[in-house]
Design a protein around this motif. Structure first.
Motif, PDB file in Angstrom:
ATOM      1  N   ALA A 264      85.812 -10.406  60.785  1.00 51.05           N
ATOM      2  CA  ALA A 264      84.209 -10.266  60.289  1.00 51.05           C
ATOM      3  C   ALA A 264      84.186 -11.315  60.923  1.00 51.05           C
ATOM      4  N   LYS A 265      82.861 -11.415  61.155  1.00 45.05           N
ATOM      5  CA  LYS A 265      81.487 -12.366  62.063  1.00 45.05           C
ATOM      6  C   LYS A 265      81.155 -12.548  61.246  1.00 45.05           C
ATOM      7  N   ILE A 266      80.654 -12.283  60.118  1.00 41.02           N
ATOM      8  CA  ILE A 266      79.059 -12.497  59.584  1.00 41.02           C
ATOM      9  C   ILE A 266      78.483 -12.483  57.847  1.00 41.02           C
ATOM     10  N   GLY A 267      78.475 -13.251  57.086  1.00 43.19           N
ATOM     11  CA  GLY A 267      78.810 -13.363  56.025  1.00 43.19           C
ATOM     12  C   GLY A 267      77.109 -13.566  55.387  1.00 43.19           C
ATOM     13  N   GLN A 268      77.755 -13.311  53.329  1.00 39.85           N
ATOM     14  CA  GLN A 268      76.620 -13.960  53.256  1.00 39.85           C
ATOM     15  C   GLN A 268      77.252 -14.341  51.671  1.00 39.85           C
ATOM     16  N   GLY A 269      76.379 -15.625  51.545  1.00 39.39           N
ATOM     17  CA  GLY A 269      77.148 -15.645  50.068  1.00 39.39           C
ATOM     18  C   GLY A 269      76.645 -17.088  49.670  1.00 39.39           C
ATOM     19  N   PHE A 270      76.548 -17.665  47.982  1.00 42.04           N
ATOM     20  CA  PHE A 270      76.481 -19.524  47.223  1.00 42.04           C
ATOM     21  C   PHE A 270      77.623 -19.834  48.703  1.00 42.04           C
ATOM     22  N   LEU A 271      78.602 -20.171  49.379  1.00 40.67           N
ATOM     23  CA  LEU A 271      79.265 -20.780  50.111  1.00 40.67           C
ATOM     24  C   LEU A 271      77.921 -21.762  51.195  1.00 40.67           C
ATOM     25  N   CYS A 272      77.709 -20.648  51.915  1.00 44.36           N
ATOM     26  CA  CYS A 272      76.550 -21.124  52.879  1.00 44.36           C
ATOM     27  C   CYS A 272      75.215 -21.320  52.104  1.00 44.36           C
ATOM     28  N   ALA A 273      74.624 -20.362  51.062  1.00 39.74           N
ATOM     29  CA  ALA A 273      73.082 -20.952  50.741  1.00 39.74           C
ATOM     30  C   ALA A 273      72.856 -20.186  49.441  1.00 39.74           C
ATOM     31  N   LYS A 274      72.546 -20.454  48.090  1.00 41.80           N
ATOM     32  CA  LYS A 274      72.151 -19.220  46.905  1.00 41.80           C
ATOM     33  C   LYS A 274      70.316 -19.051  47.510  1.00 41.80           C
ATOM     34  N   PRO A 275      69.608 -17.972  47.454  1.00 44.94           N
ATOM     35  CA  PRO A 275      68.356 -17.168  47.208  1.00 44.94           C
ATOM     36  C   PRO A 275      67.117 -18.890  47.062  1.00 44.94           C
ATOM     37  N   MET A 276      66.532 -18.639  48.175  1.00 45.02           N
ATOM     38  CA  MET A 276      65.598 -19.948  48.438  1.00 45.02           C
ATOM     39  C   MET A 276      64.241 -19.593  48.896  1.00 45.02           C
ATOM     40  N   ALA A 277      62.527 -20.079  47.603  1.00 48.54           N
ATOM     41  CA  ALA A 277      62.049 -19.773  48.528  1.00 48.54           C
ATOM     42  C   ALA A 277      62.305 -20.053  49.472  1.00 48.54           C
ATOM     43  N   ILE A 278      60.773 -19.368  50.134  1.00 47.71           N
ATOM     44  CA  ILE A 278      60.380 -19.027  51.793  1.00 47.71           C
ATOM     45  C   ILE A 278      60.121 -21.482  52.378  1.00 47.71           C
ATOM     46  N   ASP A 279      59.213 -21.952  51.401  1.00 49.89           N
ATOM     47  CA  ASP A 279      59.075 -22.758  52.140  1.00 49.89           C
ATOM     48  C   ASP A 279      60.669 -23.766  52.443  1.00 49.89           C
ATOM     49  N   ALA A 280      61.519 -23.924  51.394  1.00 51.89           N
ATOM     50  CA  ALA A 280      62.468 -24.593  50.896  1.00 51.89           C
ATOM     51  C   ALA A 280      63.009 -24.136  52.177  1.00 51.89           C
ATOM     52  N   PHE A 281      63.074 -22.900  52.517  1.00 49.66           N
ATOM     53  CA  PHE A 281      64.275 -22.641  53.669  1.00 49.66           C
ATOM     54  C   PHE A 281      64.064 -23.372  54.736  1.00 49.66           C
ATOM     55  N   GLU A 282      62.741 -23.199  55.083  1.00 55.04           N
ATOM     56  CA  GLU A 282      62.171 -24.036  56.215  1.00 55.04           C
ATOM     57  C   GLU A 282      62.281 -24.827  56.286  1.00 55.04           C
ATOM     58  N   ARG A 283      62.741 -25.910  55.649  1.00 60.42           N
ATOM     59  CA  ARG A 283      63.493 -27.600  55.538  1.00 60.42           C
ATOM     60  C   ARG A 283      65.020 -27.465  55.874  1.00 60.42           C
ATOM     61  N   TRP A 284      65.495 -26.478  54.979  1.00 58.03           N
ATOM     62  CA  TRP A 284      66.930 -26.290  55.033  1.00 58.03           C
ATOM     63  C   TRP A 284      67.537 -25.940  56.380  1.00 58.03           C
ATOM     64  N   VAL A 285      66.401 -25.492  57.063  1.00 55.00           N
ATOM     65  CA  VAL A 285      67.320 -24.755  58.425  1.00 55.00           C
ATOM     66  C   VAL A 285      67.011 -25.606  59.065  1.00 55.00           C
ATOM     67  N   GLN A 286      66.187 -26.790  58.831  1.00 59.96           N
ATOM     68  CA  GLN A 286      67.040 -27.512  60.134  1.00 59.96           C
ATOM     69  C   GLN A 286      68.051 -28.018  60.127  1.00 59.96           C
ATOM     70  N   ASN A 287      68.511 -28.068  59.263  1.00 60.48           N
ATOM     71  CA  ASN A 287      70.632 -28.612  59.643  1.00 60.48           C
ATOM     72  C   ASN A 287      70.700 -27.535  58.648  1.00 60.48           C
ATOM     73  N   PRO A 288      71.057 -26.861  58.766  1.00 60.64           N
ATOM     74  CA  PRO A 288      72.201 -25.972  58.199  1.00 60.64           C
ATOM     75  C   PRO A 288      73.369 -25.850  58.197  1.00 60.64           C
ATOM     76  N   TYR A 289      73.979 -26.683  58.461  1.00 62.96           N
ATOM     77  CA  TYR A 289      75.668 -26.697  59.725  1.00 62.96           C
ATOM     78  C   TYR A 289      75.624 -27.671  58.275  1.00 62.96           C
TER      79      TYR A 289
END
Length: 298
Positions: A264-289
């Motif tokens: 499998a190549k793609i996953g989704q779940g709390f290990l990576c992140a819980k659902p978040m508001a768009i503005d929170a994702f904008e900050r989060w995605v700058q350094n998701p690793y």
């Protein structure tokens, strides 16, 4: 902004809503009051006031942790009870046939945000939920076509996750509607694969480009069972059909490793992140690793 006529804002006296929400005996706890919510009037008011907000949950590369797409989820920013999840309002919307209103509200918010991120140099794919029952409406499909043709970014960056809501096979009308959307360039995904009424039949009827393996399979991979065999065969099926497979419910590094080792190549779940508001994702995605585990860090 294109919104169906039914989304037009209609004023309603705030004091009427107060009576609707708070007209409960004084000895009820907040949880007991919430258990009685929402009424159709409450949900309708929330739609008119645009209280339903797009949240996103990342889909991530199981090996690298890279995030290039998200699923758009609805949350109700309730003026009295805070942020409420779909369990408190989806059944009412289904009954009242308001899911189309919700879809357009989430889409307007999310597509504007996708453009903003693209202008900052990052194209994030977006997935929206659409039930089979909604596909019976020519009005919905016509509005979707009109709105999406105006979107300046590649429509291949958008996915419709089709949810099963009944035991019958996809009727000819639904297949025709899905093909109309597919011809626009939108990707189609079969949601919660393996738990619906006729998932294999769906794969034969509709030009899907993605399968989302239901989280129920993820939870039982660490005990002796038939689950791993089913998962391996699902991965093989997706490969044979030239479809991407997304594994839902990845919550542990062990699950991440297991599915990655299985191909499998793609996953989704709390290990990576819980659902978040768009503005929170904008900050989060700058350094998701720093949030998504990677194999090199294990």
């Amino acid at each position: 902004m294109l919104t169906p006529p039914s989304l037009a804002l209609i004023s309603s006296p705030p004091h009427h809503r107060q009576r609707t929400l708070l007209g409960q005996p004084d000895n009820l706890s907040v949880s007991e009051v919430l258990a009685k919510l929402p009424s159709a009037d409450d949900v309708q008011w929330g739609l008119r006031r645009r209280e339903f907000v797009s949240y996103v949950q990342p889909k991530f590369d199981l090996r690298t942790g890279q995030v290039n797409s998200v699923e758009v989820l609805a949350r109700w920013h309730h003026p009295l009870y805070g942020v409420l999840g779909p369990a408190t309002f989806i059944s009412v919307m289904e009954h009242e046939k308001w899911l189309d209103k919700l879809l357009f509200e989430l889409m307007e918010q999310s597509l504007a945000w996708q453009i903003k991120l693209h202008d900052q140099g990052k194209l994030i794919g977006m997935a929206f939920n659409l039930s089979l029952s909604q596909l019976m409406s020519d009005t919905l499909i016509n509005c979707l076509e009109t709105r999406l043709r105006r979107h300046p970014l590649p429509l291949s960056s958008l996915t419709l996750e089709i949810t099963e809501d009944g035991p019958s096979s996809v009727c000819a009308t639904s297949v025709e509607q899905l093909n109309r959307l597919r011809l626009l360039g939108i990707r189609l995904s079969l949601d919660d694969f393996g738990t619906g009424y006729s998932s294999l039949l769906r794969l034969c009827q509709v030009p899907f480009s993605e399968i989302k393996l239901a989280k129920e399979f993820t939870q039982f991979t660490d005990v002796p069972s038939r689950y791993p065999a089913v998962i391996r065969n699902t991965l093989a099926l997706a490969a044979d059909l030239d479809m991407q497979l997304v594994v839902e419910g990845i919550e542990t590094v062990a699950q991440q490793n297991l599915f990655s080792d299985m191909g499998a190549k793609i996953g989704q779940g709390f290990l990576c992140a819980k659902p978040m508001a768009i503005d929170a994702f904008e900050r989060w995605v700058q350094n998701p690793y720093s949030y998504c585990q990677t194999r090199s860090a294990i």
